[in-house]
Scaffold this active site. Structure first.
Site, PDB file in Angstrom:
ATOM      1  N   LYS A  60     -16.243  -9.281   5.625  1.00 41.28           N
ATOM      2  CA  LYS A  60     -14.480  -9.423   6.125  1.00 41.28           C
ATOM      3  C   LYS A  60     -14.399  -8.760   7.975  1.00 41.28           C
ATOM      4  CE  LYS A  60     -11.739  -8.715   2.638  1.00 41.28           C
ATOM      5  NZ  LYS A  60     -10.671  -8.374   2.909  1.00 41.28           N
TER       6      LYS A  60
ATOM      7  N   SER B  77      -2.427  -7.623   3.179  1.00 36.38           N
ATOM      8  CA  SER B  77      -2.786  -7.634   4.723  1.00 36.38           C
ATOM      9  C   SER B  77      -2.940  -8.788   5.737  1.00 36.38           C
ATOM     10  CB  SER B  77      -3.888  -6.798   4.723  1.00 36.38           C
ATOM     11  OG  SER B  77      -3.964  -5.095   4.390  1.00 36.38           O
TER      12      SER B  77
ATOM     13  N   HIS C 293       0.754  -1.298   0.221  1.00 32.21           N
ATOM     14  CA  HIS C 293      -0.259  -0.387  -0.226  1.00 32.21           C
ATOM     15  C   HIS C 293       1.203   0.958   0.016  1.00 32.21           C
ATOM     16  CE1 HIS C 293      -3.350  -2.725   2.248  1.00 32.21           C
ATOM     17  NE2 HIS C 293      -3.429  -2.778   0.852  1.00 32.21           N
TER      18      HIS C 293
HETATM   19  P1  ADP Z   1      -9.882  -3.647  -0.827  1.00 37.44           P
HETATM   20  O1  ADP Z   1     -10.293  -5.136   0.247  1.00 37.44           O
HETATM   21  O2  ADP Z   1     -10.541  -2.398  -0.865  1.00 37.44           O
HETATM   22  O3  ADP Z   1      -8.820  -4.529  -1.702  1.00 37.44           O
HETATM   23  P2  ADP Z   1      -6.925  -3.397   0.238  1.00 37.44           P
HETATM   24  O4  ADP Z   1      -6.376  -2.311   1.734  1.00 37.44           O
HETATM   25  O5  ADP Z   1      -7.011  -5.282   0.486  1.00 37.44           O
HETATM   26  O6  ADP Z   1      -8.300  -3.129   0.288  1.00 37.44           O
HETATM   27  O7  ADP Z   1      -6.418  -2.515  -0.993  1.00 37.44           O
HETATM   28  C1  ADP Z   1      -6.223  -1.581  -1.298  1.00 37.44           C
HETATM   29  C2  ADP Z   1      -5.750  -1.875  -2.521  1.00 37.44           C
HETATM   30  O8  ADP Z   1      -4.848  -1.725  -2.881  1.00 37.44           O
HETATM   31  C3  ADP Z   1      -6.917  -2.702  -3.686  1.00 37.44           C
HETATM   32  O9  ADP Z   1      -6.430  -2.025  -5.113  1.00 37.44           O
HETATM   33  C4  ADP Z   1      -5.449  -3.443  -3.684  1.00 37.44           C
HETATM   34  O10 ADP Z   1      -5.488  -4.044  -4.975  1.00 37.44           O
HETATM   35  C5  ADP Z   1      -4.202  -2.467  -3.392  1.00 37.44           C
HETATM   36  N1  ADP Z   1      -3.610  -3.597  -2.880  1.00 37.44           N
HETATM   37  C6  ADP Z   1      -3.021  -4.055  -1.809  1.00 37.44           C
HETATM   38  N2  ADP Z   1      -1.978  -5.166  -1.738  1.00 37.44           N
HETATM   39  C7  ADP Z   1      -1.178  -4.087  -2.561  1.00 37.44           C
HETATM   40  C8  ADP Z   1       0.299  -4.488  -2.957  1.00 37.44           C
HETATM   41  N3  ADP Z   1       0.770  -5.397  -2.055  1.00 37.44           N
HETATM   42  N4  ADP Z   1       1.026  -3.689  -4.367  1.00 37.44           N
HETATM   43  C9  ADP Z   1       0.086  -3.090  -4.980  1.00 37.44           C
HETATM   44  N5  ADP Z   1      -1.391  -2.862  -4.527  1.00 37.44           N
HETATM   45  C10 ADP Z   1      -1.863  -3.231  -3.494  1.00 37.44           C
END
Ligand code: ADP
Length: 165
Positions: free
Chosen positions: A40, A127, A16
């Site tokens: 979740k 995460s 992130h």
């Molecule tokens: P959500 O539940 O909305 O997917 P996340 O917190 O899991 O929320 O992810 C938010 C955004 O960040 C999403 O677009 C996800 O694809 C992106 N993201 C999460 N981890 C990574 C990573 N390691 N590299 C690039 N983008 C990421």
């Protein structure tokens, strides 16, 4: 141009942070917007997730942290943001992100979704993985900011204590 980067951020990982730093170079202003993860059960409450993000983004002067409920496009409209930023990791992210982007465009065609590709070193980072590895006693050093590593360790200890009779 003002952009919104929405997500659950439960908790924020280095994947992130990489997206936030790069978005901050592309757009004039970036709002990192914490969403309640529907379906979740979150480990950290919205307040805790926002605190960690604020500390991690403190060095980025054009980045702010907020939270929202309800439709993302309505939130973006309220904040006068013309762009939604999302990160893409593997091919497996694509169907969900594609569906969301098309739906958001249908809801408000004036807001554009922009995807930033993950850094190769973060391609398998999520995460969920960070939480699971910590819960099982593994090290996540280098996968999440130090303050997150520490908060995660404390949170999981707290959970273990609460589950003890
Ligand atoms: P959500 O539940 O909305 O997917 P996340 O917190 O899991 O929320 O992810 C938010 C955004 O960040 C999403 O677009 C996800 O694809 C992106 N993201 C999460 N981890 C990574 C990573 N390691 N590299 C690039 N983008 C990421």
């Amino acid at each position: 141009m003002r952009a919104v980067y929405p997500g659950s951020f439960d908790p924020v990982t280095n994947g992130h942070v990489d997206i936030i730093e790069r978005a901050a170079r592309v757009f004039d202003e970036v709002i990192v917007a914490v969403a309640p993860n529907r379906g979740k059960e979150p480990l950290f409450c919205i307040q805790e997730r926002m605190e960690m993000l604020s500390e991690v983004c403190a060095h980025l002067k054009n980045v702010s942290v907020d939270s929202f409920e309800g439709l993302l496009v309505s939130y973006a409209e309220r904040r006068q943001a013309g762009v939604i930023v999302r990160g893409l990791r593997a091919v497996s992210d694509f169907p969900y992100e594609f569906e969301m982007a098309l739906m958001n465009r249908r809801l408000n065609p004036s807001i554009e979704t922009v995807f930033l590709m993950t850094g190769a070193e973060n391609a398998y980072l999520s995460s969920s993985v960070v939480k699971e590895v910590t819960a099982l006693g593994g090290s996540i050093d280098g996968l999440a900011p130090d303050l997150v590593v520490e908060r995660l360790r404390l949170k999981l200890q707290e959970e273990v204590r609460e589950s003890e009779p």
